[in-house]
Write a protein that holds these residues in place. Structure first.
Motif, PDB file in Angstrom:
ATOM      1  N   VAL A 264      63.037  21.712  20.913  1.00 32.87           N
ATOM      2  CA  VAL A 264      64.463  21.458  21.170  1.00 32.87           C
ATOM      3  C   VAL A 264      65.263  22.755  21.099  1.00 32.87           C
ATOM      4  N   GLN A 265      65.123  23.492  20.008  1.00 27.97           N
ATOM      5  CA  GLN A 265      65.867  24.744  19.871  1.00 27.97           C
ATOM      6  C   GLN A 265      65.238  25.848  20.728  1.00 27.97           C
ATOM      7  N   GLY A 266      63.905  25.902  20.721  1.00 30.23           N
ATOM      8  CA  GLY A 266      63.202  27.005  21.371  1.00 30.23           C
ATOM      9  C   GLY A 266      63.160  26.930  22.882  1.00 30.23           C
ATOM     10  N   TYR A 267      63.254  25.720  23.459  1.00 29.79           N
ATOM     11  CA  TYR A 267      63.181  25.590  24.913  1.00 29.79           C
ATOM     12  C   TYR A 267      64.501  25.124  25.540  1.00 29.79           C
ATOM     13  N   PHE A 268      65.290  24.338  24.815  1.00 26.06           N
ATOM     14  CA  PHE A 268      66.547  23.828  25.374  1.00 26.06           C
ATOM     15  C   PHE A 268      67.697  24.818  25.201  1.00 26.06           C
ATOM     16  N   VAL A 269      67.660  25.601  24.103  1.00 22.70           N
ATOM     17  CA  VAL A 269      68.830  26.404  23.724  1.00 22.70           C
ATOM     18  C   VAL A 269      68.583  27.912  23.846  1.00 22.70           C
ATOM     19  N   ASN A 270      67.605  28.419  23.112  1.00 20.19           N
ATOM     20  CA  ASN A 270      67.453  29.872  22.972  1.00 20.19           C
ATOM     21  C   ASN A 270      67.240  30.621  24.284  1.00 20.19           C
ATOM     22  N   PRO A 271      66.405  30.126  25.211  1.00 20.94           N
ATOM     23  CA  PRO A 271      66.226  30.883  26.464  1.00 20.94           C
ATOM     24  C   PRO A 271      67.507  30.995  27.285  1.00 20.94           C
ATOM     25  N   ALA A 272      68.350  29.946  27.250  1.00 19.07           N
ATOM     26  CA  ALA A 272      69.609  30.007  27.991  1.00 19.07           C
ATOM     27  C   ALA A 272      70.503  31.110  27.437  1.00 19.07           C
ATOM     28  N   LEU A 273      70.414  31.339  26.125  1.00 16.10           N
ATOM     29  CA  LEU A 273      71.164  32.441  25.523  1.00 16.10           C
ATOM     30  C   LEU A 273      70.578  33.782  25.952  1.00 16.10           C
ATOM     31  N   ALA A 274      69.250  33.860  25.960  1.00 13.06           N
ATOM     32  CA  ALA A 274      68.578  35.122  26.269  1.00 13.06           C
ATOM     33  C   ALA A 274      68.649  35.486  27.749  1.00 13.06           C
ATOM     34  N   GLY A 275      69.008  34.521  28.590  1.00  3.34           N
ATOM     35  CA  GLY A 275      69.166  34.813  30.012  1.00  3.34           C
ATOM     36  C   GLY A 275      67.862  34.902  30.766  1.00  3.34           C
ATOM     37  N   GLY A 276      66.863  34.139  30.328  1.00  4.05           N
ATOM     38  CA  GLY A 276      65.567  34.150  31.003  1.00  4.05           C
ATOM     39  C   GLY A 276      64.984  32.758  31.107  1.00  4.05           C
ATOM     40  N   PRO A 277      63.977  32.588  31.947  1.00  7.47           N
ATOM     41  CA  PRO A 277      63.464  31.246  32.211  1.00  7.47           C
ATOM     42  C   PRO A 277      62.447  30.748  31.181  1.00  7.47           C
ATOM     43  N   VAL A 278      62.369  29.422  31.111  1.00 10.24           N
ATOM     44  CA  VAL A 278      61.290  28.719  30.441  1.00 10.24           C
ATOM     45  C   VAL A 278      60.376  28.162  31.529  1.00 10.24           C
ATOM     46  N   TYR A 279      59.110  28.504  31.489  1.00  7.28           N
ATOM     47  CA  TYR A 279      58.125  27.898  32.385  1.00  7.28           C
ATOM     48  C   TYR A 279      57.541  26.687  31.668  1.00  7.28           C
ATOM     49  N   TRP A 280      57.693  25.512  32.278  1.00  4.98           N
ATOM     50  CA  TRP A 280      57.357  24.258  31.611  1.00  4.98           C
ATOM     51  C   TRP A 280      55.945  23.771  31.932  1.00  4.98           C
ATOM     52  N   MET A 281      55.147  23.564  30.888  1.00  3.02           N
ATOM     53  CA  MET A 281      53.879  22.853  30.985  1.00  3.02           C
ATOM     54  C   MET A 281      54.128  21.416  30.520  1.00  3.02           C
ATOM     55  N   PRO A 282      53.539  20.406  31.163  1.00  6.58           N
ATOM     56  CA  PRO A 282      53.749  19.034  30.694  1.00  6.58           C
ATOM     57  C   PRO A 282      53.146  18.798  29.306  1.00  6.58           C
ATOM     58  N   LYS A 283      52.022  19.453  29.041  1.00  8.32           N
ATOM     59  CA  LYS A 283      51.390  19.381  27.726  1.00  8.32           C
ATOM     60  C   LYS A 283      50.484  20.598  27.570  1.00  8.32           C
ATOM     61  N   PHE A 284      50.051  20.837  26.342  1.00  7.85           N
ATOM     62  CA  PHE A 284      49.268  22.048  26.084  1.00  7.85           C
ATOM     63  C   PHE A 284      47.854  21.924  26.640  1.00  7.85           C
ATOM     64  N   ASP A 285      47.443  22.947  27.356  1.00 10.91           N
ATOM     65  CA  ASP A 285      46.088  23.105  27.856  1.00 10.91           C
ATOM     66  C   ASP A 285      45.758  24.587  27.702  1.00 10.91           C
ATOM     67  N   PHE A 286      44.745  24.917  26.905  1.00  6.49           N
ATOM     68  CA  PHE A 286      44.522  26.318  26.552  1.00  6.49           C
ATOM     69  C   PHE A 286      44.215  27.190  27.760  1.00  6.49           C
ATOM     70  N   ALA A 287      43.356  26.709  28.659  1.00  7.62           N
ATOM     71  CA  ALA A 287      43.012  27.506  29.835  1.00  7.62           C
ATOM     72  C   ALA A 287      44.250  27.782  30.696  1.00  7.62           C
ATOM     73  N   LEU A 288      45.093  26.747  30.877  1.00  4.88           N
ATOM     74  CA  LEU A 288      46.314  26.939  31.659  1.00  4.88           C
ATOM     75  C   LEU A 288      47.325  27.802  30.905  1.00  4.88           C
ATOM     76  N   PHE A 289      47.362  27.660  29.588  1.00  2.00           N
ATOM     77  CA  PHE A 289      48.224  28.501  28.763  1.00  2.00           C
ATOM     78  C   PHE A 289      47.903  29.977  29.002  1.00  2.00           C
ATOM     79  N   LEU A 290      46.624  30.310  29.025  1.00  2.00           N
ATOM     80  CA  LEU A 290      46.220  31.691  29.296  1.00  2.00           C
ATOM     81  C   LEU A 290      46.603  32.108  30.709  1.00  2.00           C
ATOM     82  N   LYS A 291      46.338  31.228  31.661  1.00  2.00           N
ATOM     83  CA  LYS A 291      46.640  31.535  33.063  1.00  2.00           C
ATOM     84  C   LYS A 291      48.132  31.791  33.269  1.00  2.00           C
TER      85      LYS A 291
END
Length: 562
Positions: A264-291
């Motif tokens: 909630v804080q880390g993806y909804f709020v903080n990036p908007a302050l920092a002026g950069g994007p959040v790339y959204w994964m639907p759920k955690f997958d280690f191989a895709l996380f690395l990619k």
């Protein structure tokens, strides 16, 4: 009273969260700044301007079709159960803009768990992603919520849908936005109103009992966002003083559950302050996380010790983190051994932070150029104060272990509809008893363990986290958890027992016990034995579910008596 204070304080504006995100000159994002991007299909983008428009559209329909906020702000609870998607933050903004209370529910919930949360908040409106549809329907039936008040939010693959689950009503996000169908949010500048507002309910992970709804205000979320942001701006200024050509572009990857404070804080709020994007994964997958870290050149992320453990031990990790500038670990303390292993693989420093839902996330934080490798969970966040107390409430001497008791603008006022729990944990003057045992040394905070999880052996305390950190440093142990089990002699002692994920053919119980004996004091030995598991039970936020291990141990002890 011994009070530790932060090294620095900032003057924070009296402003509501949405005004901060969409109108404040303090923050870095522009109108066309991409804020939310789908990692699987990166052409699916929501810019700051689009986010504001969608926020007002959703707010209008929540108010006019469902009565959210019609009787004043902070009264109508909207439960949201959704996997990661680009419009999930906008649903959060929209609920707040309508005057509602956003209640974040875990996608791991059964329908009975979701029903409990719906009932606990007195909610009669549920928003769900398509993959959570069936759970939402069953919870609605169980709680008496009409089907036309179960809305499906779908924004993958550039879809824009917010519609009732039976698709009998309109899609509130279809077509072009009309000025007549947008609701602006209330601008708030009164400090008391901001502090006493209720915009979000965050539920504790429930590792030791039934989750409680934490009251989150505008002041909580604004301060939690701005204080690290202001520190980061000063870090960038120091870097530019050393190198005039220095520049930093914030990019992060949403891979943790968005129902917890980190999401909630880390993806909804903080990036908007920092002026950069959040790339959204639907759920955690280690191989895709690395990619995705490599493909999108992620520069900063927060994650949890189990994922750092995967990074440290996996042969799949090569150059995926070449762009990473700063990594942060939280949710549970990480030993210096794992911290060093993760740092070696990532190629950048791994800082630690500490906080809870009740502190709206981080209460400790490090400057990005403060590279501490001692196992500390950083220094106190600016604008905060802390005491360290004995069980009797008296302060421990400096350098002694005790319970952390916190005060600051990000500290919640209490629990929703639970006055007894609020009285137990929240003290006069805005102080919160965290239940975490730690030490303050050389301006840094060190967490020993949770107060309720310490193992007591012959009057001495054994911290499971310390044993776990040591076990994880062994190259043949993939994961580990430690609990105390009753001594069979009836003495009342608790014996440390390790649950291990490892190849039993490559490491024996005796080797594990010898490893501990070589490194830790006599009272910290694994007298309760070693048990092999395929996986350590953990919550969606990465915390070890010790209650599951205790239930397992109790069942084993009962079977042994038969």
């Amino acid at each position: 009273m011994g009070v530790y204070t932060a090294a620095k304080n900032y003057d924070l504006p009296n402003v509501d969260l949405l005004t901060l995100l969409f109108e404040s000159p303090i923050i870095k994002s522009n109108e066309d700044t991409p804020l939310h991007i789908e990692a699987t299909q990166p052409w699916n983008i929501v810019t700051k301007s689009q986010a504001r428009t969608y926020t007002k559209r959703i707010a209008y329909h929540l108010r006019n079709s469902f009565g959210i906020g019609a009787n004043g702000p902070g009264k109508d609870v909207v439960v949201c159960i959704s996997s990661g998607q680009v419009l999930l933050p906008i649903a959060f903004y929209g609920v707040i803009a309508a005057g509602g209370v956003y209640s974040a529910a875990s996608t791991a919930f059964t329908h009975l768990e979701l029903t409990r949360q719906v009932r606990q908040g007195g909610s009669n409106l549920i928003i769900a992603s398509p993959d959570c549809k069936e759970v939402a329907i069953r919870a609605a039936k169980e709680s008496g919520t009409p089907m036309n008040r179960v809305l499906i939010l779908e924004s993958t693959g550039s879809q824009r849908v917010l519609q009732d689950v039976e698709r009998r009503g309109p899609n509130f996000l279809a077509g072009e936005a009309k000025d007549s169908e947008m609701l602006d949010w209330e601008r708030i500048t009164d400090p008391k109103a901001l502090e006493e507002s209720l915009i979000c309910l965050l539920y504790s992970s429930g590792t030791t009992g039934v989750p409680k709804g934490v009251l989150v205000s505008h002041t909580n979320m604004v301060s939690e966002g701005l204080l690290p942001y202001l520190m980061n701006q000063e870090w960038q200024e120091r870097e530019r003083a050393k190198d005039p050509n220095f520049s930093f572009q914030y990019r992060t990857l949403a891979h943790l559950p968005a129902a917890h404070i980190a999401g909630v804080q880390g993806y909804f709020v903080n990036p908007a302050l920092a002026g950069g994007p959040v790339y959204w994964m639907p759920k955690f997958d280690f191989a895709l996380f690395l990619k995705y870290n490599k493909t999108y050149q992620i520069t900063s992320f927060f994650t949890v010790p189990p994922i750092y453990l995967l990074i440290a031990k996996s042969l799949l990790v090569t150059d995926q983190f070449a762009s990473l500038v700063h990594a942060v670990s939280g949710a549970a303390p990480m030993g210096p051994e794992l911290q060093a292993l993760a740092k070696q693989k990532l190629g950048c420093h791994v800082a630690q932070t500490w906080g809870l839902s009740e502190t709206t996330g981080s209460f400790t934080v490090s400057a990005w150029d403060d590279h501490d490798d001692s196992g500390a969970v950083s220094s106190l966040m600016p604008n905060t104060r802390m005491r360290i107390v004995h069980d009797d409430g008296n302060d421990v001497p400096e350098g002694g272990e005790g319970e952390f008791v916190c005060q600051g603008p990000m500290v919640s006022r209490g629990y929703f509809g639970n006055e007894e729990a609020t009285r137990e944990s929240f003290l006069p003057g805005g102080w919160f008893k965290t239940g975490d045992i730690g030490v303050y040394r050389n301006g840094k905070c060190y967490i020993v363990d949770r107060k309720k999880e310490l193992i007591k052996y012959k009057g001495l305390q054994v911290a499971p986290a310390e044993l776990e950190a040591l076990l994880l440093s062994h190259d043949r142990i993939q994961d580990a958890a430690v609990i105390g089990v009753p001594d069979p002699d009836g003495s009342g002692n608790e014996l440390p027992r390790a649950y291990i994920v490892a190849d039993k053919s490559k490491i024996s119980e005796e080797e594990i016990k010898s490893f501990v004996k070589e490194n830790l004091a006599q009272h910290k030995q694994l007298r309760g034995g070693v048990v092999w598991l395929n996986a350590i039970p953990k919550s969606p936020s990465g915390k070890i579910l010790r209650k599951d291990l205790r239930a397992m141990a109790k069942k084993e002890a009962k079977a042994a008596k038969l």
